[in-house]
Design a protein around this motif. Structure first.
Motif, PDB file in Angstrom:
ATOM      1  N   LEU A 286       0.820  -1.209   0.000  1.00 55.82           N
ATOM      2  CA  LEU A 286       0.000   0.000   0.000  1.00 55.82           C
ATOM      3  C   LEU A 286       0.858   1.266   0.000  1.00 55.82           C
ATOM      4  CD1 LEU A 286      -3.004   0.808   0.027  1.00 55.82           C
ATOM      5  CD2 LEU A 286      -2.846   0.919   2.531  1.00 55.82           C
ATOM      6  N   ALA A 287       2.088   1.160   0.472  1.00 53.84           N
ATOM      7  CA  ALA A 287       2.970   2.331   0.515  1.00 53.84           C
ATOM      8  C   ALA A 287       3.285   2.856  -0.883  1.00 53.84           C
ATOM      9  CB  ALA A 287       4.263   1.988   1.254  1.00 53.84           C
TER      10      ALA A 287
ATOM     11  N   GLU B  75      11.014 -11.345  -9.237  1.00 51.31           N
ATOM     12  CA  GLU B  75      10.134 -10.171  -9.159  1.00 51.31           C
ATOM     13  C   GLU B  75      10.819  -9.055  -8.361  1.00 51.31           C
ATOM     14  OE1 GLU B  75       7.486  -9.731 -10.809  1.00 51.31           O
ATOM     15  OE2 GLU B  75       7.072 -11.767 -11.499  1.00 51.31           O
ATOM     16  N   MET B  76      11.450  -9.413  -7.271  1.00 51.45           N
ATOM     17  CA  MET B  76      12.116  -8.402  -6.452  1.00 51.45           C
ATOM     18  C   MET B  76      13.344  -7.823  -7.145  1.00 51.45           C
ATOM     19  SD  MET B  76      11.583  -9.827  -2.594  1.00 51.45           S
ATOM     20  CE  MET B  76       9.930  -9.674  -1.874  1.00 51.45           C
ATOM     21  N   GLU B  77      14.018  -8.634  -7.912  1.00 48.94           N
ATOM     22  CA  GLU B  77      15.144  -8.118  -8.698  1.00 48.94           C
ATOM     23  C   GLU B  77      14.661  -7.115  -9.747  1.00 48.94           C
ATOM     24  OE1 GLU B  77      17.829 -12.184  -8.186  1.00 48.94           O
ATOM     25  OE2 GLU B  77      16.564 -11.897  -9.962  1.00 48.94           O
TER      26      GLU B  77
ATOM     27  N   ILE C 203       6.913   3.563 -10.224  1.00 49.39           N
ATOM     28  CA  ILE C 203       6.527   3.064  -8.898  1.00 49.39           C
ATOM     29  C   ILE C 203       5.375   2.059  -9.013  1.00 49.39           C
ATOM     30  CG2 ILE C 203       5.499   3.753  -6.687  1.00 49.39           C
ATOM     31  CD1 ILE C 203       7.059   6.450  -7.055  1.00 49.39           C
ATOM     32  N   ASP C 204       4.433   2.326  -9.899  1.00 48.94           N
ATOM     33  CA  ASP C 204       3.315   1.409 -10.092  1.00 48.94           C
ATOM     34  C   ASP C 204       3.809   0.058 -10.598  1.00 48.94           C
ATOM     35  OD1 ASP C 204       0.502   1.018  -9.898  1.00 48.94           O
ATOM     36  OD2 ASP C 204       0.362   1.102 -12.075  1.00 48.94           O
TER      37      ASP C 204
ATOM     38  N   ALA D 241       3.700  -3.713  -8.775  1.00 56.75           N
ATOM     39  CA  ALA D 241       3.234  -4.954  -9.399  1.00 56.75           C
ATOM     40  C   ALA D 241       4.217  -6.093  -9.146  1.00 56.75           C
ATOM     41  CB  ALA D 241       3.032  -4.744 -10.907  1.00 56.75           C
ATOM     42  N   HIS D 242       5.509  -5.785  -9.209  1.00 53.97           N
ATOM     43  CA  HIS D 242       6.518  -6.807  -8.909  1.00 53.97           C
ATOM     44  C   HIS D 242       6.375  -7.300  -7.468  1.00 53.97           C
ATOM     45  CE1 HIS D 242       8.909  -6.944 -12.529  1.00 53.97           C
ATOM     46  NE2 HIS D 242       9.096  -5.628 -12.542  1.00 53.97           N
ATOM     47  N   ASP D 243       6.241  -6.369  -6.519  1.00 57.44           N
ATOM     48  CA  ASP D 243       6.125  -6.757  -5.118  1.00 57.44           C
ATOM     49  C   ASP D 243       4.832  -7.527  -4.873  1.00 57.44           C
ATOM     50  OD1 ASP D 243       8.226  -6.415  -3.394  1.00 57.44           O
ATOM     51  OD2 ASP D 243       7.592  -4.476  -2.603  1.00 57.44           O
TER      52      ASP D 243
END
Length: 351
Positions: free
Chosen positions: A218-219, A287-289, A329-330, A334-336
């Protein structure tokens, strides 16, 4: 036995912002763990404390404290408990309350240092970020150690330096941001299990509000909304306002660049150790990478570099750039979200 006036532990690894890390509490865990001979690296400290999975944005103001690892969970004490579990130690913490005396802190520090254990403290020099106490003089009235702010010009009036680089300060109690001490020589505990680490990761990543703080996934929305609010970036903005905006934006970038890089590294490490979980863990790591890649390859070039100088402030204030950043950022969100979904599915699968 009479109290010693002076004691110092030499060889405690330095704690300082740099390429090896920019999150003080895990940096302190890493330093103390190495000194005590534990199987410890920064990646483990970041992931097992939960700091690697955090992102926080205060919706009430541009808050320079957003990046503090203590906000990773809704219970402020949990980051310290998880951090000490990363060191395979029981948490023993002395908080500063209105009833706490300086002598209480001095006794705590002397007991640990005399036993050969560095102490993790919040504050001492500057903000209430974690630092390492490596020794004391004058029975504890003067302390030595490592602090990420020890060389900042604004704190030089109260700091001297030992020949090996340790800070020396006698003004630590007068600093109102000196808030707690954490022992590192406590009873040994078993390491966190992979499931416990993943449960903590999911807790930190989960999108939710905690007071005025938007946390986890949410951040990202709160960060985007702040950037897209043109009234927050008036054409005649004074320089201190631009500094504040850049600090908060830059801290969020640092949080993700440092955090998700080590989160991915840790998940890939778990995948090697636990083949049954490897497919989900490796995809989540990828995804985090992807988040780190967006920051380094897309966001930083638009800002004109990693620094936080006037060039970066002016570029952040540009409306077109802020809309570009919002899109980036969006995509990071999505990755996170995908990583979070995979971790939750893995936890459900392993019940």
């Amino acid at each position: 036995m009479d109290k010693q006036d002076n004691a110092i532990l030499y060889g405690v690894p330095k704690v300082a912002y740099g390429q090896d890390g920019c999150t003080p509490f895990p940096m302190c865990i890493h330093s103390c763990g190495k000194y005590l001979g534990l199987s410890m690296d920064y990646t483990r400290a970041m992931a097992e404390s939960g700091a690697a999975f955090r992102l926080v944005w205060d919706t009430a103001c541009w808050n320079g404290g957003n990046v503090d690892a203590v906000l990773a969970f809704d219970d402020p004490a949990k980051i310290f408990d998880c951090g000490m579990r990363a060191m395979e130690r029981r948490l023993e913490i002395l908080d500063r309350t209105p009833e706490t005396k300086k002598e209480d802190f001095m006794d705590f520090i002397r007991k640990e240092i005399d036993a050969g254990n560095p102490v993790i403290a919040l504050g001492i020099i500057g903000p209430p970020e974690a630092c390492v106490i490596t020794g004391y003089q004058e029975s504890g009235n003067v302390l030595t150690g490592w602090n990420v702010f020890q060389e900042y010009p604004e704190y030089q009036a109260s700091v001297r330096f030992d020949q090996n680089g340790y800070f020396i300060t006698g003004d630590w109690w007068e600093n109102p941001e000196t808030r707690a001490l954490i022992a590192t020589g406590t009873d040994s505990l078993p390491p966190l299990t992979p499931r416990e680490v993943l449960e903590n990761a999911a807790e930190a990543l989960n999108g939710r509000m905690c007071g005025s703080y938007a946390k986890g996934i949410l951040a990202y929305d709160a960060w985007m909304n702040a950037l897209l609010s043109d009234r927050e970036f008036p054409a005649d903005a004074v320089f201190p306002l631009l500094v504040e905006r850049m600090m908060c934006h830059g801290d969020a970038m640092d949080c993700l660049s440092d955090g998700r890089f080590h989160a991915a590294k840790y998940l890939r490490r778990l995948a090697e150790q636990h083949p049954a979980m490897a497919p989900e863990l490796n995809v989540a790591a990828g995804e985090m990478e992807g988040i780190s890649e967006i920051i380094w390859k897309e966001m930083i070039p638009v800002l004109g570099g990693w620094e936080r100088g006037e060039t970066q402030m002016r570029r952040l204030a540009d409306a077109g750039n802020r809309r570009l950043f919002a899109g980036q950022i969006d995509r990071m969100k999505a990755h996170d979200q995908k990583a979070y979904t995979l971790i939750c599915a893995l936890l459900e699968k392993s019940r």
